[in-house]
Design a protein around this motif. Structure first.
Motif: not given
Ligand code: ZN
Length: 296
Positions: A2-6, A10-15, A106-110
């Protein structure tokens, strides 16, 4: 998937950037934390993960020493035929790099999480997260040059993902067009771009096919590996025709925060991200289940 997962990645990378001086450039503590985050997500999904090191060159890097790429692959599929999808994990020095290239990561991880390490596949799927793309693509070059000739021959194709969530993003599939081999990629590259383009079209956006401009695909291209790329445009402006076809603002940059401090979580366009996530998952599924002889 899901794009929510992606978006969560992204939120984790921002943190991570916020906790490490505002960037995730390699080499830096923010980059190391990004490596650990990606490896952790993949291990939690059941993958075996390696983090091979590469030498930072005196020419391109402000520090000496080593940095890490992150590599994993499915246990399923024929390991003599490997489909590689890759994205760079580093940011520039002066920003957190959430679209460039957290969006690719994020795309690859999802896709990896959704596929799982043991999916029924014809070909093995390898996921590669490269450091130092912003320093002459050193991570991907070291990785490809470090493979044996035999291991390079096993790679059926390389699919690069670099910026797929820009606020005024376009839709581009790279491969098979241009004036010389570095722009077109080797024979087979047009077929990679064509499948990606078809997958994007099936999500409702018809992409333009464009040339390679020297990102992480370069080393794969030089090694003769058919390559494709997904990217939504960076500092150039969207044309009127493109805005009409895809939405967004004509005569504005695809990404006004490209390589800037404002490439933060607020810069993410989840509509663009959603199109690419679905299309790239479909492209990986296509090649993971296809006859590898048809490309090479
Ligand atoms: Zn990039």
């Amino acid at each position: 998937m899901s794009d929510a997962g992606a978006f969560g990645h992204l939120q984790a990378l921002q943190k991570i950037a916020d906790e490490n001086g505002g960037n995730r450039a390699s080499p830096s503590p923010g980059y190391d934390a990004s490596v650990d985050y990606v490896a952790g997500v993949l291990r939690a999904a059941g993958y075996d993960v390696s983090t091979p090191t590469y030498e930072l060159s005196r020419e391109h890097s402000r520090e000496q020493g080593t940095a890490r790429n992150v590599i994993t692959q499915t246990r399923s599929g024929d390991p003599a035929h490997v489909v590689v999808i890759g994205a760079h994990l580093d940011s520039v020095d002066n920003g957190p790099g959430i679209v460039d290239n957290g969006s690719g990561i994020a795309t690859l991880l999802e896709i990896a999480r959704h596929l799982g390490p043991s999916a029924p596949l014809r070909n093995t799927v390898r996921f590669a997260f490269f450091g130092s793309e912003e320093s002459d693509a050193e991570g991907s070059k070291s990785y490809v040059n470090g493979l044996s000739a035999g291991d390079r021959d096993k790679i059926v194709l390389y699919l690069n993902v670099d910026m797929v969530a820009s606020p005024n993003g376009g839709y581009f599939a790279q491969g098979g067009v241009g004036d010389d081999a570095s722009e077109t990629g080797p024979p087979g590259s047009a077929a990679v771009a064509s499948i990606l383009a078809g997958q994007l079209a099936s999500t409702g956006v018809k992409p333009e096919i464009t040339k390679f401009v020297g990102d992480d695909e370069s080393a794969f291209v030089e090694a003769g590996i058919p390559s494709g790329g997904a990217e939504n445009g960076d500092r150039k402006e969207k044309s009127g025709a493109q805005a009409q076809a895809w939405g967004g603002q004509a005569d504005e940059r695809y990404d006004p925060c490209y390589h800037k401090a404002c490439d933060r979580i607020e810069n993410v366009n989840r509509v663009v991200l959603g199109h690419y996530l679905a299309a790239l998952a479909g492209t990986v599924a296509h090649f993971a289940t296809s006859d590898p002889a048809r490309l090479r």
